[in-house]
Design an enzyme around this catalytic site. Structure first.
Site, short mmCIF file in Angstrom:
data_model
loop_
_atom_site.label_atom_id
_atom_site.label_comp_id
_atom_site.label_asym_id
_atom_site.label_seq_id
_atom_site.Cartn_x
_atom_site.Cartn_y
_atom_site.Cartn_z
CD GLU A 153 -58.01 78.14 -78.31
OE1 GLU A 153 -59.17 78.46 -78.60
OE2 GLU A 153 -57.54 78.26 -77.18
CD GLU A 199 -54.57 81.19 -75.86
OE1 GLU A 199 -55.62 81.11 -75.20
OE2 GLU A 199 -54.51 81.59 -77.02
C1 LIG Z 1 -60.95 76.07 -76.03
C2 LIG Z 1 -61.17 77.33 -75.32
O1 LIG Z 1 -61.72 77.38 -74.23
N1 LIG Z 1 -60.72 78.37 -75.93
C3 LIG Z 1 -60.74 79.66 -75.37
C4 LIG Z 1 -59.35 80.15 -75.28
O2 LIG Z 1 -59.32 81.31 -74.57
C5 LIG Z 1 -60.07 82.34 -75.08
C6 LIG Z 1 -60.13 83.33 -73.99
O3 LIG Z 1 -58.94 83.95 -73.82
C7 LIG Z 1 -61.48 81.97 -75.48
O4 LIG Z 1 -62.00 82.94 -76.32
C8 LIG Z 1 -61.52 80.64 -76.17
O5 LIG Z 1 -62.83 80.23 -76.29
#
Ligand SMILES: CC(=O)N[C@H]1CO[C@H](CO)[C@@H](O)[C@@H]1O
Ligand SMILES: *[C@@H]1O[C@H](CO)[C@@H](O)[C@H](O)[C@H]1NC(C)=O
Ligand SMILES: *[C@@H]1O[C@H](CO)[C@@H](O)[C@H](O)[C@H]1NC(C)=O
Ligand SMILES: *[C@@H]1O[C@H](CO)[C@@H](O)[C@H](O)[C@H]1NC(C)=O
Ligand SMILES: *[C@@H]1O[C@H](CO)[C@@H](O)[C@H](O)[C@H]1NC(C)=O
Ligand SMILES: *[C@@H]1O[C@H](CO)[C@@H](O)[C@H](O)[C@H]1NC(C)=O
Ligand SMILES: *[C@@H]1O[C@H](CO)[C@@H](O)[C@H](O)[C@H]1NC(C)=O
Ligand SMILES: *[C@@H]1O[C@H](CO)[C@@H](O)[C@H](O)[C@H]1NC(C)=O
Ligand SMILES: *[C@@H]1O[C@H](CO)[C@@H](O)[C@H](O)[C@H]1NC(C)=O
EC number: 3.2.1.23
Length: 826
Positions: A184, A253
């Site tokens: 991410e 995800e």
């Molecule tokens: C971009 C975003 O919302 N990221 C999230 C992805 O999912 C996890 C939860 O499982 C979050 O911690 C992140 O902030």
């Protein structure tokens, strides 16, 4: 035709290559449509299971249930700080045995997706980064910093080499079909300026140079540097299109639910909405998707991130924290997977045409020479629809997708759940009464007088000095006050600007009070009235961390502990004066003595020291408790009830089952009795358990217990509690219900117990929900309860055809489809 021949010959050629070069290896690649395996485009359904969030004993069962649920692959992150707790000292034992985990997946015949990161977020302590890394000189995370890049490469290479050595990549005949580098980063890249771009390019080159023979992914990374494949994360990814049109549409995800914070409620994502998001994704051209989480599990020990992530990481995933099927979610998705798999050819090779049927209803047709497959999606949040499509009528409820593998008959609709609901509960046996012994945290007296193991001028950042080896850091100083001090004639208070997740303050050995965060702001001011004396005054502040931050640009630099200033404030009427003591000499004591002496372990130092059995204290801070207990019989998962305790950590036979904090309750508002699956889901949408402890029950894995002998539970109670209410239970199925639609089959089962009775059954338009079903305005003219009883009672499972033929041709119910509601007793 030409194209088809070409693809055909290409496949043949690839298969030939496979045979020539290695009889075992699998060729994984991708084109603009899908991941290809040995030249074939595939629909791949994957689910996240994080190996350290369960035990090695649980893995085979979790993986088999995932396979039975229709998954093709298991995805996991790799947790750097768990594997390398100290620099170049590695731990791959117990539930950190990554190789064993991947081999268990392989043994079950599934693929694996290895997201190395090594930044993982994951609500995991510090996002997976070791704190020693932060404490290296000139360190900056996730950018072009030589020290960081060196360490990241070192760890990533080590993991890749371990996998290669065991021949675990698909290119070597192993199960790993995809790997991930970074995580991410696209969400935060802009905060890193030009260096961010340079860093992500470096990540790509570094990963590529490791030559693993399968593709690398970069999630949430638009325009990922080649040859990395970009993917989407989120509650929905139907709107997502890869920026590079040569990339397949992949979803790494899909959040099946959400995690919990201390002080938060229970998140709940319906099976209908989750299935809708999946069906929408495949309707709109998706070909790979991963459930985050498929099994969430438990944050044992101190691995929870945060701050304030709970010990349970259940996530409302298809498999619950203990590994039980979360029904109807698990079963409803399983049926969807079966239907999608039956359409694999058309979804990956078919020509796509889209038909707008109006009022937010869209059909998609996938056509190959062999036939067509269709989806009808109703994105309208409120209006159920009777849709005429290719000459036939279909009832498509609001916010749902119908799947028609042959474009003629609805095989599945995301809002029509024909899977039983299982409500899990704790067993009703009378629990064993525990006999507790106790002792106080030995460090207390000298500490409150201000002697530590490190001296510094001014205030330090907690993780800088503890390396996060412990949650606890004492900050201690002396303040000399003589009679001439201007503070003296005033009312005095101690004021502390703090980032401590929990702060406890003592003045001259007396407890002044504590403060922790209730609104998510980890930067607060503590102030309490104090009584000071002439001469030396001892100020002792205990800073407690509850999981280090795991997300956000530069999150690693977020302050921890007591940032300051710390001051004494004198009040006289409206006028105040403040004496800043931040720059004093401070003594620091890292950790607590009970931890150092391993009071929770058989091998505890000073076990000769007495544990008292008399006068069991309640509500006493910084106190250790210990009791023996027998393991509950059977195989059902074991849980322990911590109602009555304050906050602390618990161990079973020396193994930490995590932090506990049952006194932290969620706010009273924002819960509804029922959750409407329709409309966009968000983490606040459907919450349960308002005004209740965020977590009352804690998982005790069976493998931590001695079946035949004694077991020991040890508690460190930080805030004060009453251990006499602690008790052990098992998790069993309480109520089983179903609400199945006409022309479908529904399977009922009490897991491994026989079905004992039918509590309720009605075919027609029954109302209410599981536990409170009632007959609607009409029902079939045959005795539904009797019919179900005949087919089910005394059996481990039964499958009921839901039809008017069986339950009596009911009368016009005024509903497009009749339903059977059943509740059975186990
Ligand atoms: C971009 C975003 O919302 N990221 C999230 C992805 O999912 C996890 C939860 O499982 C979050 O911690 C992140 O902030
Ligand atoms: C990691 O660094 C150490 C030196 O600190 C070195 O000995 C080791 O070979 C490196 N490992 C890898 C996989 O690069
Ligand atoms: C898009 O991906 C293809 C291969 O998958 C690659 O050849 C091409 O360079 C990529 N385009 C961009 C702009 O990155
Ligand atoms: C949903 O359906 C209702 C009733 O037909 C209609 O008024 C509304 O505009 C629709 N909403 C969307 C977004 O299509
Ligand atoms: C798919 O589309 C291509 C290009 O439009 C066309 O040549 C081909 O015949 C189509 N195939 C089928 C099965 O409709
Ligand atoms: C101290 O506080 C008490 C009550 O809180 C008040 O009555 C008194 O006037 C205060 N004294 C000074 C010096 O402000
Ligand atoms: C379990 O308890 C029995 C009886 O006390 C003992 O003999 C055995 O060694 C214990 N097993 C383990 C794994 O501790
Ligand atoms: C259903 O019960 C039978 C025995 O009555 C058993 O063999 C079978 O495995 C059960 N099926 C499921 C899915 O539990
Ligand atoms: C259910 O119906 C199907 C046909 O739809 C039939 O083949 C099957 O035998 C029926 N099962 C039972 C238990 O009645």
């Amino acid at each position: 035709m030409k194209m088809k021949h070409f693809t055909y010959f290409l496949s043949l050629f690839l298969i030939l290559i496979t045979f020539i070069f290695s009889a075992n290896s699998t060729i994984v690649s991708h084109d603009d449509r899908a991941i290809t395996i040995n030249g074939q485009r595939r629909i791949l359904i994957s689910g996240s299971v994080h190996y350290p969030r369960s035990t090695a004993d649980m893995w085979p069962d979790l993986i088999n249930k995932a396979k039975d649920g229709g998954l093709d692959a298991i995805e996991t992150y790799v947790f750097w700080n768990a594997h390398e707790p100290e620099r170049r000292q590695y731990d791959f034992s117990g539930n950190l045995d990554l190789v064993r985990f991947i081999k268990t997946i392989q043994g079950a015949g599934l693929y694996s997706v290895l997201r190395i990161g090594p930044y993982v977020c994951a609500e995991w302590n510090y996002g997976g980064f070791p704190v020693w890394l932060h404490n290296m000189p000139n360190m900056k995370f996730r950018t072009v910093n030589p020290s960081f890049m060196n360490e990241m490469q070192n760890f990533t290479t080590k993991i890749v080499e371990m996998m290669k050595q065991e021949k675990l990549f698909a290119s070597q005949g192993g199960p790993i079909i995809l790997a991930q580098i970074e995580n991410e980063y696209g969400n935060v890249i802009s905060s890193y300026g030009a260096e961010g771009k340079a860093y992500i390019d470096w990540c790509a080159n570094m990963a590529n140079s490791l030559d693993i023979g399968v593709p690398w992914l970069m999630c949430q990374q638009p325009n990922a540097p080649q040859p990395m494949i970009e993917t989407c994360n989120g509650f929905y990814c139907d709107q997502y299109e890869p920026t590079n049109s040569s990339s397949p549409k992949m979803w790494t995800e899909n959040w099946t639910g959400w995690f919990k914070n201390w002080g938060g409620k229970h998140p709940y994502r319906t099976a209908e909405d989750l299935a809708y998001s999946v069906a929408r994704f495949f309707q709109t051209g998706g070909t790979f998707q991963n459930y985050y989480m498929y099994h969430g599990g438990t944050n044992f020990g101190r691995v929870a991130g945060g701050p304030y992530i709970t010990t349970s990481y259940d996530y409302h995933a298809p498999l619950d924290e203990f590994g039980n099927l979360n029904q109807p979610k698990w079963g409803h998705l399983k049926q969807l997977h079966t239907v999608l798999k039956s359409m694999e050819k058309s979804l990956t090779y078919g020509n796509i045409s889209r038909i707008d049927l109006g009022n937010s209803i869209k059909a998609t047709v996938y056509t190959t020479n062999e036939g067509s497959s269709c989806f009808i999606g109703n994105v309208n949040e409120t209006a159920d629809a009777l849709v005429n499509f290719q000459g036939k009528n279909y009832n498509v409820p609001a916010w749902s997708v119908s799947v028609l593998p042959d474009c003629k008959k609805e095989a599945y609709n995301t809002a029509k759940v024909n899977t039983q609901t299982s409500i899990m509960t704790e067993d009703s046996k009378k629990p064993e009464e525990l006999e507790w012994t106790w002792r106080s945290e030995a460090a207390q007296k000298p500490i409150l007088k201000g002697s530590g193991d490190l001296i510094a001028k001014g205030l330090v950042d907690q993780k800088d000095v503890t390396n996060d080896a412990t949650d606890y850091l004492w900050y201690m100083t002396r303040v000399h006050l003589d009679k001439k001090d201007p503070l003296w004639s005033r009312n005095m208070s101690l004021r502390v600007h703090s980032n401590a997740h929990v702060l406890h303050a003592y003045v001259n050995g007396k407890y002044v009070g504590n403060q922790f965060v209730k609104n998510g702001k980890f930067d607060y001011r503590f102030e309490k009235k104090v009584n000071l004396v002439h001469g030396n005054n001892h100020i002792s502040l205990l800073s407690v961390s509850v999981g280090l931050q795991n997300y956000g640009p530069f999150f690693e630099n977020g302050p921890t502990g007591i940032k300051g200033p710390v001051s004494l404030v004198g009040y006289k009427g409206e006028e105040t004066i403040e004496k800043d003591i931040s720059e004093h000499q401070w003594d620091y004591k890292i950790g607590l003595n009970g931890y150092k002496n391993k009071l929770f372990s058989k091998k505890s130092v000073g076990h000769d020291l007495k544990w008292a059995a008399e006068k069991l204290p309640t509500g006493r801070m910084l106190t250790w408790y210990k009791a023996k207990f027998k393991a509950p019989l059977g195989k059902d998962p074991v849980i322990v009830d911590f109602n009555g305790l304050g906050k602390g950590e618990a161990w079973i036979n020396g193994k930490s089952i995590g932090r506990y904090w049952p006194t932290f309750t969620s706010s009273d508002d924002g819960c509804k009795d029922e959750c409407d699956y329709r409309g966009t889901y968000g983490s606040d949408k459907c919450n349960f358990m308002c005004g209740k402890p965020t977590q009352r029950w804690y998982h005790v894995p069976r493998s931590f217990l001695n079946k035949s002998g004694h077991n020991t539970i040890t508690l460190f109670e930080e805030m004060g509690g009453n251990p006499s209410m602690v008790n052990f239970k098992t998790v069993v199925i309480g109520t089983v219900c179903a609400r199945a639609h006409e022309h479908n089959k529904v399977e009922l089962s009490c897991h491994d117990r026989p079905i004992s009775a039918v509590k309720f059954a009605s075919f027609g338009n029954p109302v209410g929900h599981c536990g409170s079903f009632a007959v609607g305005t009409c029902q079939g003219d045959k005795d539904a309860a009797k019919t179900v009883a005949k087919e089910c009672v005394g059996k481990l499972n039964c499958t009921i055809n839901v039809s008017s033929h069986k339950f009596g041709s009911a009368l016009d119910c005024g509903v497009p489809e009749k339903k059977l509601a059943v509740e059975i007793e186990c």
